[in-house]
Structures are given as C-alpha cells and as structure tokens.
Design an enzyme around this catalytic site. Sequence first.
Site, PDB file in Angstrom:
ATOM      1  N   SER A 126       0.794  -1.229   0.000  1.00  0.00           N
ATOM      2  CA  SER A 126       0.000   0.000   0.000  1.00  0.00           C
ATOM      3  C   SER A 126       0.826   1.278   0.000  1.00  0.00           C
ATOM      4  O   SER A 126       0.267   2.369  -0.156  1.00  0.00           O
ATOM      5  CB  SER A 126      -0.943  -0.002   1.203  1.00  0.00           C
ATOM      6  OG  SER A 126      -1.917  -1.017   1.070  1.00  0.00           O
TER       7      SER A 126
ATOM      8  N   ASP B 245     -17.484   1.882  -1.589  1.00  0.00           N
ATOM      9  CA  ASP B 245     -16.726   0.668  -1.291  1.00  0.00           C
ATOM     10  C   ASP B 245     -17.626  -0.305  -0.530  1.00  0.00           C
ATOM     11  O   ASP B 245     -17.968  -0.068   0.626  1.00  0.00           O
ATOM     12  CB  ASP B 245     -15.494   1.027  -0.463  1.00  0.00           C
ATOM     13  CG  ASP B 245     -14.729  -0.208  -0.020  1.00  0.00           C
ATOM     14  OD1 ASP B 245     -14.938  -1.292  -0.603  1.00  0.00           O
ATOM     15  OD2 ASP B 245     -13.910  -0.088   0.921  1.00  0.00           O
TER      16      ASP B 245
ATOM     17  N   ASP C  68     -11.603  -6.218  -0.126  1.00  0.00           N
ATOM     18  CA  ASP C  68     -11.053  -5.168   0.714  1.00  0.00           C
ATOM     19  C   ASP C  68     -10.555  -5.806   2.005  1.00  0.00           C
ATOM     20  O   ASP C  68     -10.805  -6.985   2.273  1.00  0.00           O
ATOM     21  CB  ASP C  68     -12.144  -4.129   1.004  1.00  0.00           C
ATOM     22  CG  ASP C  68     -11.565  -2.815   1.518  1.00  0.00           C
ATOM     23  OD1 ASP C  68     -10.334  -2.738   1.679  1.00  0.00           O
ATOM     24  OD2 ASP C  68     -12.343  -1.879   1.753  1.00  0.00           O
TER      25      ASP C  68
ATOM     26  N   HIS D 130     -15.440   0.310   3.245  1.00  0.00           N
ATOM     27  CA  HIS D 130     -15.248   1.580   3.931  1.00  0.00           C
ATOM     28  C   HIS D 130     -16.378   2.568   3.680  1.00  0.00           C
ATOM     29  O   HIS D 130     -16.316   3.707   4.150  1.00  0.00           O
ATOM     30  CB  HIS D 130     -13.934   2.238   3.470  1.00  0.00           C
ATOM     31  CG  HIS D 130     -12.703   1.506   3.900  1.00  0.00           C
ATOM     32  ND1 HIS D 130     -12.211   0.417   3.205  1.00  0.00           N
ATOM     33  CD2 HIS D 130     -11.854   1.690   4.952  1.00  0.00           C
ATOM     34  CE1 HIS D 130     -11.107  -0.025   3.801  1.00  0.00           C
ATOM     35  NE2 HIS D 130     -10.868   0.726   4.866  1.00  0.00           N
TER      36      HIS D 130
ATOM     37  N   CYS E  68      -7.841   2.204   1.486  1.00  0.00           N
ATOM     38  CA  CYS E  68      -8.974   1.497   0.873  1.00  0.00           C
ATOM     39  C   CYS E  68      -8.548   0.833  -0.434  1.00  0.00           C
ATOM     40  O   CYS E  68      -8.238   1.511  -1.421  1.00  0.00           O
ATOM     41  CB  CYS E  68     -10.108   2.491   0.631  1.00  0.00           C
ATOM     42  SG  CYS E  68     -11.499   1.810  -0.270  1.00  0.00           S
TER      43      CYS E  68
END
Length: 660
Positions: A328, A352, A365, A371, A384
């Site tokens: 990430s 999401d 996710d 989220h 996310c």
Amino acid sequence: MTELKNAEREIYLFKTRLIVIGVFAFICFSLLVSRFVWLQIIKHNVYALQADENRISIVPVVPNRGLIMDRNGVVLARNFSAYTLEITPAKIKQDLDVLIDELSALVDIQPKHRKRFRKLIEESKSFESLPLRTRLTDEEVARFTAQRFRFPGVDIQARLFRQYPLGDVASHVVGYIGRISQKDAETIDDMEDGSNYNGTDYIGKEGLEKSYESILHGTTGFEEVEVSAGGRAVRTLSRSAPSSGKNLILSIDIELQKVVEEAFGDRRGALVAIEPVTGDVLAFVSKPTYDPNLFVEGIDQQSWNELNTSEDRPLLNRPLTGAYPPGSTYKPFMALAALELGKRTASQTIADQGFFMFGGHRFNDDIKGGHGMVDMYKSIVQSCDPYYYMLANDMGVDAIHNFMKPFGFGQITGIDLEHERKGVLPSTAWKRSVYRKAAQQKWYAGETISLGIGQGYNTFTPLQMAHAVATLANNGVVMKPHLVKMTEDPTSRVKTLTVPKESYRIPLKQENIDVIKHAMVGVTKEGTGRTAFANAEYESGGKTGTAQLFSVKKNEKYDAKKLAKSLHDHSWYTAFAPADKPRIAIAIIVENGGFGSTGAAPIVRKALDYYLLGKRPNEKDKTPTLKSDALATRAESEAKADAESEGGPKPGGETQGNKE
C-alpha cells in the site's frame, strides 16, 4: 753408432713452432682486445645500465589509502601501520611446512595462518612476497630479527592495514578491501593505469571501498635504492613521493545509522533515509550486518561458512538488491497519477462495498462490508483497496508505467554502489520482452487490478521506494541519491561535491502534490500510522504497507499464527518530515514483520525522533503498538490481501485486500 742430428732441420722446426705459437698468441690477444673493445666501447652503455640495474633497485612506494568519514567527521575506515612476517616461495629451498614449524618457535603461528597462507600461494605468483603472520608484536619482531640469517626468503615488512573501527555498523555502505586475487590482477593488467598498482597488495572488494577504488587508492611513488650483492638495501638514491588517496566524506549520519540498526534488533530488513533537497543518503541500513574487518586479511573458513549458510543472509545488501512488492505504500503515487492524468478529482467518491468484481474475479477489501463512501483523502488515510482496484483498471498498465518511471520505480537510481538491482515496473512491452511464449506475452486486463495496491508484478528496492518518496517530498525535483557527499584532497583539504545539481524535474501540479501530502499527514494523525506517531513533537507524512509472500486460496483466511515466520508478510512504511518543509524522507521494510503499522512504523518513529529532535530511544519510553488500536483489531480479524505477486488474478478466485 752415433746418430748425427741435422742442425738445419732442427732450427727450421724450432722457428716454425715459434711462428705458430706467436700466431696463436696474437690471435688470442686479438680476441681479447676485440672483446674488450666490444664490452668497453661498443656495448658500454648497455652493460653500464645493466650494472646499475643490478646495483640499483626500483621499489614502488604504496600510497596511503584515503579515509572514509561520515558527514560529521566520524572515521568509518582508516589505516594503521604494523609489521608482517612474509615469505617469498621462490626463494625457499627447504620444505615449506618444516620452515613454518621452525618459524613458529619465534613467532606465534596458528593453524588458521597456515591455511590462509596456503590459499594465498594458490592464488599468487611464486616470486611474490606473501604474508604468513600480520600485526607482529615488538617482541616477535625482535626475536625473528636476531635469527633472520637462518631463514633466507623470509623477511619482516612494515605494511599499512585497513581498519573499520565501528565494526559491523554501516558495513554494507563502507564495504571492505581484500588481498588482490588472480582475477583482480588480470583486471588491473587491463587497466590504463595498471602500473599504479605496482607494490599494492589490497584492493576494494565491496561497498564504497570498491566503487571509489580509483579515488581512494592514490598514486604510487617510487624509490631508487642501492642494493648490495646479497640484495640488501644500502641507501636510497632518489625518491618520487606517492600521493595519498582522496578522503570520502559521506552523506551518512552514522549516529542515525546506529539508532536504526539498534531499533531493528535481530529482525531482517532495510531502511533508506534521504535528504530530499540534496539527495544525500542519511542512513542506508541492511540488517543483519557483518564485520568487514574479517575480510581484510582473508576471512577464515569458519566465519565464511557462517556468513554464507545463515538463513538471515547477512552479506545481502537489501536496500540495493532486495526487490519486494511495495504494497500500500504505492497508493499515494497511484492517487497522484489519477490527479495528474485526470482520472480522478480529490473530492470524487466511490462506494466501497468491501470488494471489486472484474471478469468473474472478486478482489476483496481488508474490511468486510467495505469503507463506505471513499474520496481520495480517505482512500490513503484508511488504505482502501477497492478505490485503487478501480483506479488501476481505469488507468491501464502502460499509463501507470509511464507515470511511475520518472519517480525511479523499477529504474536504476545511479547510487554510488555497484550491483544495484533494477526491480520491475511492469508494462505491456516489459512482458513481451520477458516471456517467450505468445500466450505469456499477452497482458491481461485482470493483471492490472493488483498493480493498484502495489502487488502483482511490481517489485522495487527499498532504495527506489525512498528515492520516490524523497522526490514526492521535494515536489517533483529529482536529486540523484548518493552516499558520498564530497571527496577531499588530504593535502590541500579542497572538497568537491559529487552531486552538485538536480537531475531533472517531473512536471507536476503543486495543488495535486499538496493533496497527496495532506493525506499522508492524515495517515499519522487519524489513519493506519496514528499509534506509532502518537504525541510526536513534529508533523510528518507517512504510509503503511504490507507486502504479501503468497496467495490465500478462495474461502481461506490469513492466519499468521499458523504459518512459519518466513511466510509472514513483509512490513513497509514510507515517511517524510517535517510535513511543511521535509528534511528527511524514509522507506523501510521489515522482512516477515507483518503489519506496516506495527513492524515498520515504530522504527521510523525512532529514526525521526533522533534526526529531528536529537532524541534517542529509551527502553522505558516505548512507542505504543497498534495492538490496542481498534483499526488493527479490525484488520487482524479480516481476510488477508491476496493480489497475485506472480501473474495476477486467477479467474473465478478471490483476491483479498492489503492489511496495514
């Protein structure tokens, strides 16, 4: 009867003999005169030169090797003089083992010294003087000198030796020197200035000792020495002084380096810290380390085996050659690409639901249910995954590649160390060049999805990650990362910068950069890095990341407790600070460290605390872990990210999002 002699005949024979003898004597004398003329007149200059060469020996004078110091003048590599007991194999008339046994009565000679000497004989020429024992004591020198007449071909020499006073600290940066091998000698012979190594026994083998060898070595001098018939030096006739090698002043802050290495403890990994406005590498950590002093005189077999067979691979320069999926930590750059390419606005939101469907494949996710509504700020702060699945799909692999390349992803940075690894920044052209079969060369749209969260084919070095973060912190101005800040002439003390100006600028809009920086600051205040940076006396930007080592099968969950330590996720964290005017940018990976927020971020906190505040880690004042944080509890309870690291998603399967 009385025999009558012929007087005339006798006289004739006598005269004939006399003439023959005279002619013979004349011929011999003529030959002697001719030889005398040949030697003393015609060939006078030639033989006079040979006589001088027999009387005068040209001896190379090895220069002092340059010092290596950190940015504050702390010496990391220096020289010292010591006596060495040396043997010239070609001059030895007795059995070598017997000779060494006799020498051992005068000088302490261990089995390891014998083994190393045998190895040197195999690698060297017989007429070379080879060290049997180094660093003799004054008492040992005196004992041998008194008995020297018994050992033709054995002598004591005063030599300069290299020493690394801080031991294993920054060993992957400094590197080490070693005795010139046969392979090194062949390389030197092919060099234009190969004669500059006459009399030199050691050469840089790794690290800066190798990459700056020509600068550190200096220029060899020469002495004309008159010698006796026995080969002993009588007096020095003339001398051409050597020029010492230049000193290296590094950009490294060795105290910061120590803080980071201590913070790693016995964990494996790498950290690179860069000053954004200059490209100065402030810390270059590869854990575990090794002691370079072991290599200077030839490492013993036991130590060599320990270093090479260790599962921790201490000789591996991880920041330079270790290639890992960025996880990430890639997301801020993906978000910046979206803004620059017009694929997203900062305020644009997506819904999401906890997954992203593409071609029958489910990309999950890290939170079941998702989220909710996510804008760009929230996508970075809460990391996310579906936001970036969709974004990668919208951008396409080649657009991602073209935007990321100027930041140095998957590129050689040009840092002043050899053997830098390029890594992989995938594109359609890259895949065609790597694979042979037509089916493998084709890029599938599903392979792009995982790139958005730093998985798939993406593999970058910690150095590349730090370089990219430094460029972002420097608003797109690219400075070449370097470990040597300047070189210094040891005589004049004149210093010369190695990287005097910027490399190039990436045309970015400042308002877009500000959006990304603001979100990265949010990570440390309300996002995945907030616990590690709780109560910090400065404002920093950061991003956590987790690099996966394998894929979780459909309907399975990642459970670290059931896996071997070597299969645990790698822990990433990138940062810059202070947020308003960054003085330092960092990328760190802790191998098998798990969540970036718990494995990597606390080490970065200690590094920033020291560099910005001068605060050293205190065992009684430990940074709290994220285990008590609701965010971590939530992340640990959810499924593991499952973006394929080799070849992308498989149809019909599930890919689960990155944990932080």
